[in-house]
Design a protein around this motif. Sequence first.
Motif, PDB file in Angstrom:
ATOM      1  N   LEU A   1       0.826  -1.208   0.000  1.00 27.96           N
ATOM      2  CA  LEU A   1       0.000   0.000   0.000  1.00 27.96           C
ATOM      3  C   LEU A   1       0.863   1.262   0.000  1.00 27.96           C
ATOM      4  O   LEU A   1       0.588   2.230  -0.730  1.00 27.96           O
ATOM      5  CB  LEU A   1      -0.921  -0.012   1.221  1.00 27.96           C
ATOM      6  N   LEU A   2       1.910   1.257   0.802  1.00 26.83           N
ATOM      7  CA  LEU A   2       2.774   2.433   0.865  1.00 26.83           C
ATOM      8  C   LEU A   2       3.486   2.683  -0.465  1.00 26.83           C
ATOM      9  O   LEU A   2       3.631   3.832  -0.903  1.00 26.83           O
ATOM     10  CB  LEU A   2       3.796   2.258   1.988  1.00 26.83           C
ATOM     11  N   THR A   3       3.954   1.620  -1.109  1.00 27.99           N
ATOM     12  CA  THR A   3       4.621   1.799  -2.407  1.00 27.99           C
ATOM     13  C   THR A   3       3.648   2.319  -3.461  1.00 27.99           C
ATOM     14  O   THR A   3       4.002   3.159  -4.301  1.00 27.99           O
ATOM     15  CB  THR A   3       5.223   0.471  -2.863  1.00 27.99           C
ATOM     16  N   GLU A   4       2.402   1.846  -3.402  1.00 33.74           N
ATOM     17  CA  GLU A   4       1.402   2.341  -4.358  1.00 33.74           C
ATOM     18  C   GLU A   4       1.112   3.819  -4.128  1.00 33.74           C
ATOM     19  O   GLU A   4       1.055   4.619  -5.085  1.00 33.74           O
ATOM     20  CB  GLU A   4       0.123   1.515  -4.219  1.00 33.74           C
TER      21      GLU A   4
ATOM     22  N   ALA B   1       4.055   5.808  -5.362  1.00 38.06           N
ATOM     23  CA  ALA B   1       4.093   5.921  -6.821  1.00 38.06           C
ATOM     24  C   ALA B   1       3.102   6.970  -7.321  1.00 38.06           C
ATOM     25  O   ALA B   1       3.416   7.773  -8.217  1.00 38.06           O
ATOM     26  CB  ALA B   1       3.791   4.560  -7.447  1.00 38.06           C
ATOM     27  N   LEU B   2       1.898   6.991  -6.710  1.00 32.60           N
ATOM     28  CA  LEU B   2       0.913   7.997  -7.114  1.00 32.60           C
ATOM     29  C   LEU B   2       1.401   9.411  -6.800  1.00 32.60           C
ATOM     30  O   LEU B   2       1.256  10.337  -7.616  1.00 32.60           O
ATOM     31  CB  LEU B   2      -0.419   7.723  -6.404  1.00 32.60           C
TER      32      LEU B   2
ATOM     33  N   LYS C   1       2.265  12.439  -9.453  1.00 33.98           N
ATOM     34  CA  LYS C   1       1.660  13.767  -9.355  1.00 33.98           C
ATOM     35  C   LYS C   1       2.730  14.857  -9.346  1.00 33.98           C
ATOM     36  O   LYS C   1       2.611  15.887 -10.031  1.00 33.98           O
ATOM     37  CB  LYS C   1       0.813  13.831  -8.085  1.00 33.98           C
ATOM     38  N   LEU C   2       3.807  14.634  -8.583  1.00 29.36           N
ATOM     39  CA  LEU C   2       4.883  15.618  -8.521  1.00 29.36           C
ATOM     40  C   LEU C   2       5.619  15.734  -9.855  1.00 29.36           C
ATOM     41  O   LEU C   2       6.047  16.825 -10.252  1.00 29.36           O
ATOM     42  CB  LEU C   2       5.861  15.243  -7.408  1.00 29.36           C
TER      43      LEU C   2
END
Length: 290
Positions: A153-156, A159-160, A164-165
């Motif tokens: 979950l943290l890696t997903e 990545a999002l 965005k950045l």
Amino acid sequence: MSLNEAKKQLADAIATYEHLQLELSNKDNLEFYSDQEWHAHLSHLGLQTAQLINTSRTYDDNDLLSLLERKQSKLKRHSAWKKKHKKHVQQRKRQQLKKNEKWIKDIVWKVTVSPSVNAAAIATAKTTALSETQQQQTNDRKLVKTLSKKLALLTEIRALRRKKLENQGHFFADEGNAFFNKVKEWHQRNETTETPTQDEQQQQQQEKKQFAIHPEDTWHHMGIDKVAYNYWCGSDQSLETLLNTRRLWDQYILLDNNSDTNPHDHLHKVPPTFVAPAPPANAIWASYLL
């Protein structure tokens, strides 16, 4: 003076005193003594009396008496300690004998009676240890599963957020290599285009040879740093240096399209302050990050 010598002297003095008392109390046959016998008897009594007086004067010293008292107390303490130590040694021997007897009884009991009991205790200990290890392994597997889910979950989420950045113009060192590759290509193109030919190199060498310091550019007869002077005043003496300086300035010019009154306002202008690049930054701005 040792304590034994003092005891011996006191014993001799007591014996002398008792002998004098006997001699003085014995008045028999004194009438029949001749003058010579009287003289010998009196001299003998006087000698014993002098010895007794000398002994009494010797022991009339308070320091000597305190020394003898300390020695006597020391002997008493030593004798008491010796007695106590002897008693303690005997007690330890008795305790050791009791321990040996108990140890022999325990060995006999273990050899004759306890093999089955010990085997049962060892088996129960092994089963409990095995169950504990299995429980620990199951707990570890559960923990690994939960942590792996959290990591996914943290890696997903990461990545999002990075995506965005990146859309906003930011780049990262581990995944933004394409941007840096563009910057490197731009530098390589500039190097290939700006590599001078042999004629240009000869012309530059001639211009360098023609480099001269103005006579007014002195200060109290001090030497001038030629490298710094060439950097700041090279545009006055070399056309190529002037063009390079102008190219550097032209990279940061602005185009003002807002004013409609004066046609000259549409010309390029050098910005008065540092201009922050709009994201995403172009290769020219990013070149100064290398």
